[in-house]
Structures are given as structure tokens and as C-alpha cells.
Scaffold this active site. Structure first.
Site, PDB file in Angstrom:
ATOM      1  NE  ARG A  98      71.221  14.770  15.865  1.00  0.00           N
ATOM      2  CZ  ARG A  98      70.736  15.139  17.042  1.00  0.00           C
ATOM      3  NH1 ARG A  98      69.774  16.031  17.112  1.00  0.00           N
ATOM      4  NH2 ARG A  98      71.203  14.609  18.156  1.00  0.00           N
ATOM      5  CG  ASN A 111      75.512  16.551   6.258  1.00  0.00           C
ATOM      6  OD1 ASN A 111      75.511  15.608   5.477  1.00  0.00           O
ATOM      7  ND2 ASN A 111      74.608  16.690   7.205  1.00  0.00           N
ATOM      8  CG  ASP A 167      66.283  25.467  17.237  1.00  0.00           C
ATOM      9  OD1 ASP A 167      66.185  24.227  17.323  1.00  0.00           O
ATOM     10  OD2 ASP A 167      67.281  26.035  16.747  1.00  0.00           O
ATOM     11  CG  HIS A 194      69.778  24.546  14.299  1.00  0.00           C
ATOM     12  ND1 HIS A 194      68.500  24.552  14.833  1.00  0.00           N
ATOM     13  CD2 HIS A 194      69.790  23.556  13.364  1.00  0.00           C
ATOM     14  CE1 HIS A 194      67.779  23.599  14.250  1.00  0.00           C
ATOM     15  NE2 HIS A 194      68.543  22.974  13.360  1.00  0.00           N
TER      16      HIS A 194
END
Length: 331
Positions: A98, A111, A167, A194
Site C-alpha cells: 500500500r 495483486n 489485526d 482484513h
């Protein structure tokens, strides 16, 4: 740094079955750190590092660490078979990271194709391996992997896992800091997906239990949901959450290895094929790992009104991201 020596030296007398782990995307920001951490795992005896380029150098570097995993670098399409053959666990952090202003959805076009190609390799060369999907957007790349494996007739839902451990790591850290708890004693289950609002930390189920005000609960939930964005902004365009993701990925891969080796009570949250909600074919909850992979997919348990509101709000987005992955794989 005595803890590192203890970790490595402690593995000398730690007898485990031979286990080969491949890291696909090993030369990248996540992959390099993840490769080092997997080298240090006492449950990994052979480590295959693969990428389109750069892996001989990474492998040479990692191989100098005095831990037991034999380490080899592979690169290019013609070496994928050698990297994957005989693998027990395949960890996939491959793809572009990112950047500022990018959402996980923006990563999809690039991706998705990378993931499909690598999963095709898994289907051909190590169809029984456990797959740990890190490549974003996980909400879509896991369904892409499932559909690709189905096309090759080798799909086993017990062997395909989206890695949502970061997370959980973030939720534990933020909760412990807020309430002044020893972070290593804290656990916070995180359910959903996610990405953004699909990430739902269940602080009502956190242990040790500590009372949260409404403001604290909302702030902790929002920070967990947007932890990746926080890191991207802090790195000012020069990277994303690579180090913490590598740590989380290594934790999860090691849990898979421990389950395969027959260790009891191995439980981690993971984004897997699920029947918790009929309208969501993939969902992250606590899963129990064993010799066959994911041996039990848990439910979400009792949640409070705020968490129910967040759960209701995520479902449409998560369903759309699952459908996007399925559509891409079948076009």
C-alpha cells in the site's frame, strides 16, 4: 539480545518432524523480515525463499543465521516448482504494498493476478500444503485462491487461510496500552475480514477483562480497523506495515506448523471458508489447528450492542469483496 540466543539455542534439542516452508515474495518488505523469523522457528527445518528477483541474496543473508532450517533462494517462473515441491506450509506476502492514498481495493488489479499465478503453482507442485495468504486485499485474494484450487481439483478448505493475525496483534497492543495491562498476557479476538470496517476486534471478549468507556471502545476499534493506514501515513509514502506484518505472519505460520505437528490447543483467528454467516462464505473467527489444518472453525460468541452494530455494518462490504475475488478467478 539474550532472548535471541535463547530462542535459537533452545531449538537445538527441540525435536520436530521435517517441515518445509516456502515464502513467496521473500525479497519484498514483508518477505525479508518474515524469512528471517521463519528461519528462527524451531518448527521449520527447510526454508524456500522465492520471488521474481533478489532472493539469492536474501537467502544467502538469512542462511548465515545459526538456526536449523536449511535455506535456499529461488527466483523466476522456472524455479517455482523447485521452491514449492515438498512444502508443508506456503506463506504468500507477494505483491505490491500500500502507498499513501491507496486502499486495499486499489491493490486488487495488480495483486489478484500475482496471487492467481502463485496459487496455480501451489496446485501443481504442493497441493496438500497449507496456504497462508498475506497478499492484500485478503478479503478477495483468499476467494481467488479457493476458486483457482477448485479449478485444479485440489481445494481443501482446511488448508487455505487468510492471515488476519496483524489485526489481533494490534488489538492486543492498543488494548493493553490503554488499560495498563501486561501486553503478553492480553488476548483480543478479531473477527470479520482484513480491511477497514470488516475488521472487528471484540474487546468485550478481551482477556484480562477491563472496563472500557464508550469513547475508549470506539477509539480502540477505529484504531484497530485503520492500523495499516496509520503506518502508511507515518512512513510518509516510503512503505507500509512490513515489520509488524512479518511478525504476525511468522506467528501464524508457526501456529500452522505446531498444529501439523500434533500440538494440542493451537488456536488463532483466521479468515477461512466459514458457515458462521450463510451470506458470507469466508469469515475470520478463532480456528483450531491440527494435523489436517483448520480442524474447527469457531463462532463469534456473545457480543455487545456496539460490536453487533459494527458487524451489521461490515457485511455488505465483505460480501462484495468476496464476490469480487470469485468473479476475478472465474472470468
Amino acid at each position: 539480545m539474550a532472548f535471541l540466543a535463547k530462542m535459537i539455542n533452545g531449538a537445538r534439542n527441540y525435536s520436530t518432524p521435517a517441515r518445509k516452508v516456502a515464502v513467496l515474495g521473500a525479497a519484498g518488505g514483508i518477505g525479508q523480515s518474515l524469512s528471517m523469523l521463519m528461519k528462527m522457528s524451531p518448527n521449520c527445518t527447510e526454508l524456500a525463499l522465492y520471488d521474481i528477483a533478489g532472493t539469492p541474496g536474501v537467502a544467502a543473508d538469512v542462511s548465515h543465521i545459526n538456526a536449523k532450517a536449511k535455506t535456499t533462494g529461488y527466483f523466476g517462473d522456472d524455479q517455482l516448482e523447485a521452491a514449492l515441491t515438498g512444502c508443508d506450509v506456503v506463506v504468500i506476502p507477494a505483491g505490491v504494498p500500500r502507498k499513501p492514498g491507496m486502499t486495499r481495493d486499489d491493490l486488487f488489479a495488480i495483486n489478484a493476478g500475482i496471487v492467481m499465478g502463485l496459487i496455480t503453482g501451489v496446485a501443481k507442485y504442493c497441493p496438500g500444503a497449507m496456504i497462508n495468504m498475506i497478499s492484500n486485499p485478503v478479503n478477495s485474494t483468499v476467494p481467488i485462491a479457493a476458486e483457482t484450487l477448485k479449478k485444479h481439483g485440489v481445494y481443501d478448505p482446511k488448508k487455505l487461510c487468510g492471515v488476519t493475525t496483524l489485526d489481533v496483534v494490534r488489538a492486543r497492543t492498543f488494548y493493553a496500552e490503554k488499560k495498563g495491562l501486561p501486553v503478553l498476557d492480553v488476548d483480543v479476538p478479531v473477527v470479520g475480514g482484513h480491511a477497514g470496517i470488516t475488521i472487528l476486534p471484540l474487546f468485550s471478549q478481551a482477556t484480562p477483562s477491563a472496563e472500557l468507556t464508550d469513547e475508549e471502545r470506539e477509539a480502540l476499534t477505529d484504531r484497530t480497523m485503520n492500523g495499516g493506514t496509520e503506518v502508511v501515513a507515518a512512513k510518509a509514502g516510503k512503505g507500509s506495515a512490513t515489520l509488524s506484518m512479518a511478525y504476525a505472519g511468522a506467528l501464524f505460520a508457526d501456529a500452522c506448523l505446531r498444529g501439523l505437528n500434533g500440538e494440542k490447543g493451537v488456536v488463532e483467528c483466521s479468515y477461512v471458508e466459514s458457515s458462521v454467516f450463510p451470506e458470507l462464505s469466508f469469515f475470520s473467527t478463532k480456528c483450531t489447528f491440527g494435523p489436517s489444518g483448520v480442524e474447527e472453525v469457531g463462532g463469534i460468541g456473545e457480543i455487545n450492542a456496539y460490536e453487533q452494530k459494527c458487524l451489521d455494518a461490515m457485511k455488505e462490504q465483505l460480501a462484495g469483496e468476496i464476490a469480487k475475488g470469485v468473479e476475478f478467478a472465474n472470468k
